[in-house]
Design a protein around this motif. Sequence first.
Motif, PDB file in Angstrom:
ATOM      1  N   UNK A 135     135.181   0.288  20.063  1.00 24.56           N
ATOM      2  CA  UNK A 135     134.545  -0.816  20.788  1.00 24.56           C
ATOM      3  C   UNK A 135     133.814  -0.341  22.023  1.00 24.56           C
ATOM      4  N   UNK A 136     134.446   0.544  22.780  1.00 24.01           N
ATOM      5  CA  UNK A 136     133.791   1.085  23.973  1.00 24.01           C
ATOM      6  C   UNK A 136     132.594   1.938  23.585  1.00 24.01           C
ATOM      7  N   UNK A 137     132.758   2.752  22.555  1.00 28.28           N
ATOM      8  CA  UNK A 137     131.660   3.620  22.131  1.00 28.28           C
ATOM      9  C   UNK A 137     130.456   2.857  21.628  1.00 28.28           C
ATOM     10  N   UNK A 138     130.709   1.809  20.860  1.00 27.16           N
ATOM     11  CA  UNK A 138     129.590   1.023  20.330  1.00 27.16           C
ATOM     12  C   UNK A 138     128.949   0.199  21.442  1.00 27.16           C
ATOM     13  N   UNK A 139     129.778  -0.331  22.341  1.00 24.63           N
ATOM     14  CA  UNK A 139     129.246  -1.186  23.396  1.00 24.63           C
ATOM     15  C   UNK A 139     128.489  -0.444  24.472  1.00 24.63           C
ATOM     16  N   UNK A 140     129.024   0.696  24.900  1.00 23.64           N
ATOM     17  CA  UNK A 140     128.390   1.411  26.015  1.00 23.64           C
ATOM     18  C   UNK A 140     127.810   2.754  25.619  1.00 23.64           C
ATOM     19  N   UNK A 141     128.220   3.296  24.488  1.00 21.95           N
ATOM     20  CA  UNK A 141     127.767   4.627  24.105  1.00 21.95           C
ATOM     21  C   UNK A 141     126.306   4.706  23.721  1.00 21.95           C
ATOM     22  N   UNK A 142     125.816   3.678  23.059  1.00 22.20           N
ATOM     23  CA  UNK A 142     124.421   3.699  22.594  1.00 22.20           C
ATOM     24  C   UNK A 142     123.442   3.733  23.766  1.00 22.20           C
ATOM     25  N   UNK A 143     123.587   2.872  24.780  1.00 26.01           N
ATOM     26  CA  UNK A 143     122.655   2.971  25.909  1.00 26.01           C
ATOM     27  C   UNK A 143     122.757   4.305  26.655  1.00 26.01           C
ATOM     28  N   UNK A 144     123.964   4.861  26.748  1.00 24.08           N
ATOM     29  CA  UNK A 144     124.119   6.133  27.440  1.00 24.08           C
ATOM     30  C   UNK A 144     123.413   7.247  26.676  1.00 24.08           C
ATOM     31  N   UNK A 145     123.625   7.311  25.372  1.00 24.62           N
ATOM     32  CA  UNK A 145     122.990   8.358  24.567  1.00 24.62           C
ATOM     33  C   UNK A 145     121.468   8.191  24.574  1.00 24.62           C
ATOM     34  N   UNK A 146     121.000   6.960  24.461  1.00 28.29           N
ATOM     35  CA  UNK A 146     119.556   6.701  24.467  1.00 28.29           C
ATOM     36  C   UNK A 146     118.940   7.128  25.788  1.00 28.29           C
ATOM     37  N   UNK A 147     119.601   6.829  26.913  1.00 26.34           N
ATOM     38  CA  UNK A 147     119.045   7.207  28.205  1.00 26.34           C
ATOM     39  C   UNK A 147     119.075   8.723  28.411  1.00 26.34           C
TER      40      UNK A 147
END
Length: 103
Positions: free
Chosen positions: A85-97
């Motif tokens: 849940x944490x990875x899907x919720x916050x991981x995508x914007x972090x990796x994209x940035x």
Amino acid sequence: MKTNALKKRRPLADYILPGCVALACAGAAFAGADNTFDPALAKFTDFLEGSGGKIITVLSLAGGLIGLASGRFSLGQVAVPVGVGIGVGTGVPIVTSVVTAVI
């Protein structure tokens, strides 16, 4: 004596010679501001940040609950759904940035 000398020379012919040929024939690779994959990246990011991410989290939580119901308790059955849940919720914007900042 000859067979021993051939065994020692074999890795040179098997690995180093093809490696030198590959290095001699390799061309340069350049990264640029190409936007070929931007539509696919946008769709995938929207999927993970939207309903797709929620579905993945719920399925992970269901798997943990099924494991708990089976009678064997493990910390991973609780930690994995939380991490997903944490990875899907916050991981995508972090990796994209990070990827955008590197390029």
